[in-house]
Design a protein around this motif. Structure first.
Motif, PDB file in Angstrom:
ATOM      1  N   LYS A 166       1.088  -1.344  -0.032  1.00 51.29           N
ATOM      2  CA  LYS A 166      -0.167  -0.058   0.294  1.00 51.29           C
ATOM      3  C   LYS A 166       0.751   1.618  -0.273  1.00 51.29           C
ATOM      4  N   SER A 167       2.112   1.929   1.030  1.00 54.99           N
ATOM      5  CA  SER A 167       2.746   2.566   0.715  1.00 54.99           C
ATOM      6  C   SER A 167       3.258   2.744  -0.416  1.00 54.99           C
ATOM      7  N   ALA A 168       4.186   1.242  -1.288  1.00 57.60           N
ATOM      8  CA  ALA A 168       4.249   1.727  -2.420  1.00 57.60           C
ATOM      9  C   ALA A 168       3.386   2.747  -3.375  1.00 57.60           C
ATOM     10  N   VAL A 169       2.085   1.792  -3.731  1.00 51.59           N
ATOM     11  CA  VAL A 169       1.026   2.052  -4.672  1.00 51.59           C
ATOM     12  C   VAL A 169       1.675   3.796  -3.949  1.00 51.59           C
ATOM     13  N   TRP A 170       0.022   4.199  -2.722  1.00 54.15           N
ATOM     14  CA  TRP A 170       0.677   5.417  -2.413  1.00 54.15           C
ATOM     15  C   TRP A 170       1.313   5.971  -2.898  1.00 54.15           C
ATOM     16  N   GLY A 171       2.816   5.596  -2.395  1.00 51.42           N
ATOM     17  CA  GLY A 171       3.569   6.936  -3.163  1.00 51.42           C
ATOM     18  C   GLY A 171       4.167   6.927  -4.546  1.00 51.42           C
ATOM     19  N   ILE A 172       3.654   5.885  -5.021  1.00 54.32           N
ATOM     20  CA  ILE A 172       4.104   5.926  -6.387  1.00 54.32           C
ATOM     21  C   ILE A 172       2.707   7.236  -7.360  1.00 54.32           C
ATOM     22  N   LEU A 173       1.835   6.635  -6.790  1.00 55.97           N
ATOM     23  CA  LEU A 173       0.482   7.736  -7.510  1.00 55.97           C
ATOM     24  C   LEU A 173       0.768   9.164  -6.739  1.00 55.97           C
TER      25      LEU A 173
END
Length: 526
Positions: free
Chosen positions: A208-215
């Motif tokens: 989740k953290s990776a997805v949020w950050g890349i978004l």
């Protein structure tokens, strides 16, 4: 699971149905889809194949952080040899350049693998929630590969189904707006379905953290060139803030240890949110990259770790750091090697700027009993928490047309670590904090420099300069330093800036794709 990105894949005979291969012959060596994607082991193997693309030489194994990140931070110095052949890093390449083709082909390989998993995961005999999580991971990776493709090549074919016939070669390029809509849609789908970062003890998986950050990164790009959809600043701020508000992430107190960890196979996921994992030579498959061997401090001592030292800093980059900023002498070395001994750089001669090397990834720390000359097991960062803090600050400022206290605090967290204020015994913690009365333009300019200081040589600078719309002007400004540079450094460091044209915010569509795909359109200027 920890090394999912680099497992020896049982599904590799399903491998990459590329359009180029289809023109040569009808594939005959594929495992039947009907016999695969049946078990969780099948799905994990297929997922590993999607991740595998990240570590290839044509991705973060080399090209993305070296040849394809030419900017005001670095020059590509082939050990003092003036280049005679065209190549990407000098902006004098041909559309038939093999590196260009390799990047294109590799990313579409990842996309095709992702499409195959997305289409077939429901056939697996596993729990529905696991199916959803695996599918979400594949969708995010597909979106990320499209993000890389459109950043490098512009309008590209949007293939959302796996290739099933050798005749599927003609696809028109989709406009930026369509591609980015799909990227955001896929990533947002994944956001709530992939595991929390605390589910793993390493940074190699999408969370989740990776997805949020890349978004946040995707939306900042959409707000900048070429789309310039300023409404996306609010989205970028939202996604970055989700990472911050999670309450888990923090900066490692020691900036240097972040990069030692990549070499030592230590994971600090509170800061290093997502990274490309490289593995030891297995005897049958080489899953090492060139992180530290191509771009480390030049050294011929194999026991310490051989490095070609191809990445050198520009004078303007050295001068971007303030006195006392601990990041400078770690990012660009303050020493060279003589055998296995470090030789400190000293003096005030201008050669000190160009005698340094890109030094974040140091082979002396590499935890590998069998160090290769050409490759390493050093991991490469894709997303760090400091990047998230700076993205939040930028988006907040641009959205509100003035920096809020939250934005200023986010930047100050990054700066305090940079000046050692999180280390034991630190005093005067606010000494290097930025003023709280900066206007929006001044704050944005500061962010642009701070991102360079914090994230230098991490394959983000060219991307940032292009989205800010200042890549061409920034590169041409480097020529102002040419006449004052030491006579030994007036040629190679300035070749990219001299050759750069307005067309070079995008790379040319590779000649193979232009020949195969009759509906493809070449980028302007080629």
């Amino acid at each position: 699971m920890k090394k999912i990105c680099f497992m020896v894949l049982s599904f590799m005979t399903l491998n990459l149905i590329s359009c180029k291969d289809f023109l040569e012959e009808t594939p005959t060596d594929f495992v039947s889809i009907g016999n695969f994607y049946k078990t969780e082991s099948d799905i994990i193997s297929a997922l590993a194949g999607i991740y595998d693309v990240l570590g290839k030489t044509s991705a973060y194994g080399r090209y993305f952080f070296l040849e394809m990140d030419m900017s005001d931070e670095q020059n590509y110095n082939n050990n003092g040899t003036v280049p005679t052949a065209p190549d990407l890093q000098y902006f004098n390449y041909q559309i038939s350049d093999i590196k260009l083709e390799a990047v294109w082909s590799n990313l579409y390989t990842g996309i095709n693998r992702a499409n195959m998993l997305i289409e077939n995961v429901d056939n697996a005999d596993i729990m529905e929630d696991k199916k959803e999580a695996y599918k979400a991971e594949a969708m995010f990776l597909r979106a990320y590969y499209y993000f890389l493709l459109t950043n490098h090549f512009g309008n590209v074919p949007l293939r959302l189904q796996s290739t099933k016939s050798p005749n599927e070669v003609d696809f028109p390029p989709s406009p930026y707006s369509v591609i980015y809509h799909q990227i955001v849609q896929d990533m947002e789908y994944a956001a709530d379905k992939v595991p929390d970062i605390t589910a793993y003890n390493h940074g190699g998986r999408v969370t989740k953290s990776a997805v949020w950050g890349i978004l946040a990164r995707v939306n900042l790009k959409m707000a900048g060139a070429p789309l310039r959809d300023h409404s996306r600043y609010a989205e970028a701020r939202k996604w970055a803030k989700k990472v911050i508000d999670l309450g888990y992430h923090e900066l490692h107190p020691d900036y240097t240890q972040v990069f030692k960890n990549y070499a030592q196979k230590q994971y600090y996921t509170k800061e290093s949110i997502w990274e490309v994992e490289f593995a030891y030579w297995s005897g049958t498959q080489n899953e090492e990259g060139q992180v530290g061997s191509a771009n480390g401090v030049r050294n011929t001592d194999r026991n310490m770790g051989y490095s070609y030292g191809l990445q050198r800093p520009m004078e303007v980059y050295y001068k971007r750091f303030e006195q006392g900023d601990l990041r400078r002498d770690w990012t660009i070395s303050d020493y060279t090697y003589s055998g296995n001994q470090q030789v400190p750089l000293s003096g005030t001669n201008i050669t000190i700027y160009y005698n340094r090397y890109g030094a974040k990834f140091r082979r002396e720390y590499e935890n590998n009993p069998n160090k290769s000359v050409n490759t390493t097991i050093i991991n490469f960062p894709l997303l760090r928490y400091s990047d998230v803090l700076l993205m939040f600050a930028e988006a907040d400022n641009q959205m509100n047309r003035a920096p809020s206290s939250e934005a200023i605090n986010a930047v100050n967290i990054v700066r305090r670590r940079a000046f050692g204020k999180f280390l034991p015994g630190a005093v005067n913690i606010e000494e290097f904090d930025i003023p709280n009365n900066l206007d929006a333009l001044t704050f944005q300019t500061f962010i642009q420099d701070e991102r360079s200081r914090e994230l230098g040589f991490e394959a983000l600078r060219r991307f940032d300069l292009i989205r800010w719309g200042i890549y061409y002007s920034t590169m041409k400004d480097l020529l102002n330093y040419k006449s004052s540079a030491h006579v030994n450094y007036r040629v190679i460091p300035f070749i990219p800036a001299e050759n750069l044209q307005l067309r070079d915010t995008l790379y040319a569509i590779p000649s193979d794709e232009m020949m195969i795909n009759k509906l493809m359109v070449q980028n302007p200027g080629w």
